[in-house]
Enzyme design. Structure first.
Site, short mmCIF file in Angstrom:
data_model
loop_
_atom_site.label_atom_id
_atom_site.label_comp_id
_atom_site.label_asym_id
_atom_site.label_seq_id
_atom_site.Cartn_x
_atom_site.Cartn_y
_atom_site.Cartn_z
N LYS A 195 -4.75 -2.81 8.87
CA LYS A 195 -4.35 -1.62 8.05
C LYS A 195 -5.86 -0.97 7.63
O LYS A 195 -5.85 0.30 7.65
CB LYS A 195 -3.65 -1.90 6.75
CG LYS A 195 -3.59 -0.57 5.89
CD LYS A 195 -2.70 0.42 6.10
CE LYS A 195 -2.71 1.49 5.32
NZ LYS A 195 -2.16 2.70 5.51
N LYS A 203 -10.74 4.32 -1.78
CA LYS A 203 -10.61 2.76 -1.82
C LYS A 203 -10.21 2.12 -0.39
O LYS A 203 -10.96 1.07 -0.53
CB LYS A 203 -9.30 2.56 -2.85
CG LYS A 203 -8.53 1.17 -3.03
CD LYS A 203 -7.58 0.94 -2.13
CE LYS A 203 -6.26 1.67 -2.28
NZ LYS A 203 -5.05 1.19 -1.52
P1 NAD Z 1 0.99 6.15 -6.16
O1 NAD Z 1 0.10 6.14 -7.01
O2 NAD Z 1 1.85 7.52 -5.65
O3 NAD Z 1 2.38 5.04 -6.61
C1 NAD Z 1 2.07 3.84 -7.02
C2 NAD Z 1 3.06 3.70 -8.16
O4 NAD Z 1 2.90 2.29 -8.72
C3 NAD Z 1 2.81 4.63 -9.34
O5 NAD Z 1 4.36 5.04 -9.51
C4 NAD Z 1 2.46 3.78 -10.55
O6 NAD Z 1 2.98 4.22 -11.76
C5 NAD Z 1 3.06 2.47 -9.86
N1 NAD Z 1 2.36 1.44 -10.61
C6 NAD Z 1 0.86 0.89 -10.63
N2 NAD Z 1 0.66 0.00 -11.28
C7 NAD Z 1 1.68 -0.61 -11.79
C8 NAD Z 1 2.10 -2.11 -12.32
N3 NAD Z 1 1.17 -2.62 -12.72
N4 NAD Z 1 3.42 -2.13 -12.25
C9 NAD Z 1 4.36 -1.50 -11.99
N5 NAD Z 1 4.29 -0.35 -11.52
C10 NAD Z 1 2.74 0.08 -11.35
O7 NAD Z 1 0.66 5.57 -4.60
P2 NAD Z 1 1.14 5.56 -3.08
O8 NAD Z 1 0.56 6.82 -2.54
O9 NAD Z 1 2.62 5.27 -3.25
O10 NAD Z 1 0.27 4.47 -2.57
C11 NAD Z 1 0.81 2.93 -2.81
C12 NAD Z 1 0.33 1.85 -1.90
O11 NAD Z 1 0.41 2.26 -0.58
C13 NAD Z 1 -1.45 2.13 -1.97
O12 NAD Z 1 -2.01 0.87 -1.88
C14 NAD Z 1 -1.81 2.97 -0.75
O13 NAD Z 1 -3.06 2.97 -0.32
C15 NAD Z 1 -0.69 2.73 0.32
N6 NAD Z 1 -0.52 3.56 1.18
C16 NAD Z 1 -0.09 5.00 0.68
C17 NAD Z 1 0.28 5.97 1.80
C18 NAD Z 1 0.42 7.26 1.31
O14 NAD Z 1 0.52 8.27 2.46
N7 NAD Z 1 0.66 7.67 0.10
C19 NAD Z 1 0.40 5.61 2.99
C20 NAD Z 1 0.25 4.18 3.28
C21 NAD Z 1 -0.09 3.42 2.34
#
Ligand code: NAD
Length: 386
Positions: free
Chosen positions: A170, A239
């Site tokens: 990744k 990040k």
């Molecule tokens: P986001 O910030 O939209 O969602 C993360 C969620 O986790 C939020 O709703 C937040 O409130 C919740 N959260 C944080 N800490 C928490 C805790 N301790 N307990 C419960 N909930 C908690 O982020 P995202 O874009 O959905 O990304 C999530 C992960 O996936 C990241 O690591 C990101 O790098 C990866 N990712 C994102 C994408 C994308 O296109 N957005 C694509 C691939 C991978």
């Protein structure tokens, strides 16, 4: 089969909905209440803590923003691992370092549970459509047991090897995403200044060697609409680039383009673009270019950083040097160096005004954390061979 899902964000929310559509009984958990209510409104179950999920579910999936959030949810007396029932499979879809994935795997195994690092790619559109690419590290028999769970949100599902190898794949993906993101920003900013029609340019590039998934995503969903709501927040890409840089350093592989991309992306986050979608790098490029065009000639400013606290200077040196490296990559630094007698250092910045440079100097960790004072003078360079 009962599945817990922690982190109902841009990715997690549609992934959890797809698990429900596939017939699983899904219990959602999120830090902010609003997301849980929205999940309940879609027919999802809520109300269980991570410890309760670990004790009662067959599988718990996590999709959390930062490595620290992942540590938080998995570790500690109220975490997933300490409360895991035997046979539980933990699946982390967050993007984290391979080292953290290996650590959580080892702890989960000690507790009689299983752990897979299963980061995803394909963005929010892929999460909604259930067509994500999933790259999985861990034990293959655990992978085979939960393959159908992964298939609820993934289309291309690959087992890549031992714990941590999913995260490593990744980060390599993200390294390329970061570099492609800069390429797209620069290309469309250049096209605009050259008076080219953006839709036509996109159509041509999309059928040429410049074509990429990232260009298609950034242009059609964001740049063409001049709307930069995430999607994938730029601070999350920063990040990932930082994690990829660590991986490069550990493997002793020079990431020349990657480091440049890392510095520019971090700089854009510092300038306030962190909550924009990653395609906002185009906007950052355009804004910075416009500022430079408007301010005309770039002046030089000599910034003396007199020593205030030698112990703090030693402690914050790495952060200070990273700050300078980021500014160097962004074209804001002419030169820098330290006085060998310990009196402090001198940094020559490029900028359009003293105020602009002073704002920057105040962000220098040395200044912010009280290691050094500062003194700024506009400086007219006279080169010896002129
Ligand atoms: P986001 O910030 O939209 O969602 C993360 C969620 O986790 C939020 O709703 C937040 O409130 C919740 N959260 C944080 N800490 C928490 C805790 N301790 N307990 C419960 N909930 C908690 O982020 P995202 O874009 O959905 O990304 C999530 C992960 O996936 C990241 O690591 C990101 O790098 C990866 N990712 C994102 C994408 C994308 O296109 N957005 C694509 C691939 C991978």
């Amino acid at each position: 089969m009962k599945v817990g899902f922690i982190g109902l964000g841009n990715m997690g929310f549609p992934m959890a909905l797809n698990l429900m559509k596939a017939g699983y009984e899904v219990y959602g958990k999120n830090r902010s209440q609003g997301k849980e209510q929205a999940f309940a409104a879609e027919g999802g179950r809520t109300g269980l803590s991570p410890a309760e999920l670990a004790a009662r579910m067959d599988v718990v999936v996590t999709c959390l923003p930062l490595p620290a959030d992942v540590e938080d949810v998995y570790s500690g007396p109220e975490g997933l691992i300490a409360n895991a029932r035997r046979g539980l499979v933990l699946i982390d879809c967050s993007t984290v370092s391979p080292g953290l994935s290996r650590k959580l795997y080892a702890k989960a195994c000690e507790a009689g549970a299983d752990f897979l690092d299963a980061p995803v790619s394909g963005g929010t559109t892929g999460a909604e459509a259930g067509t994500l690419s999933v790259m999985v590290g861990g034990r293959e028999d655990a992978f085979n047991r939960v393959r159908s769970v992964l298939a609820a949100f993934g289309k291309s599902i690959s087992f890549v090897g031992d714990a941590g190898s999913g995260s490593a794949v990744k980060l390599i993906n993200q390294l390329m995403v970061g570099i492609h993101t800069l390429a797209v920003g620069e290309a469309f900013a250049l096209a605009r200044q050259a008076g080219l029609e953006a839709d036509q340019l996109f159509g041509i590039l999309n059928h040429s060697f410049a074509q990429s998934k990232i260009m298609e995503r950034h242009y059609t969903q964001f740049i063409a609409k001049d709307a930069f709501e995430p999607g994938f927040a730029l601070k999350l890409l920063a990040k990932d680039m930082n994690l990829a840089a660590d991986m490069g350093a550990e493997a002793q592989v020079r990431l020349n383009a990657g480091k440049k991309a890392q510095a520019l992306i971090n700089q854009a986050v510092q300038e306030g673009y962190g909550d924009a979608d990653m395609s906002g790098m185009y906007k950052y490029q355009e804004t910075e270019d416009r500022k430079r065009r408007e301010s005309g000639e770039r002046k030089h400013f000599a910034v003396f950083l007199p020593m205030l606290d030698a112990e703090k200077s030693a402690r914050y040196r790495a952060e200070h040097l990273q700050f300078l490296a980021d500014n160097r990559a962004a074209g804001r630094l002419h030169t820098n160096g330290r006085f060998v007698d310990g009196a402090g250092g001198l940094v020559i910045y490029r900028g359009s005004s003293l105020e602009e440079v002073e704002r920057l100097v105040k962000q220098d960790p040395y200044v912010k954390l009280g290691a050094r004072g500062y003194e700024i003078h506009e400086w007219e360079i006279v080169l010896a061979d002129n």
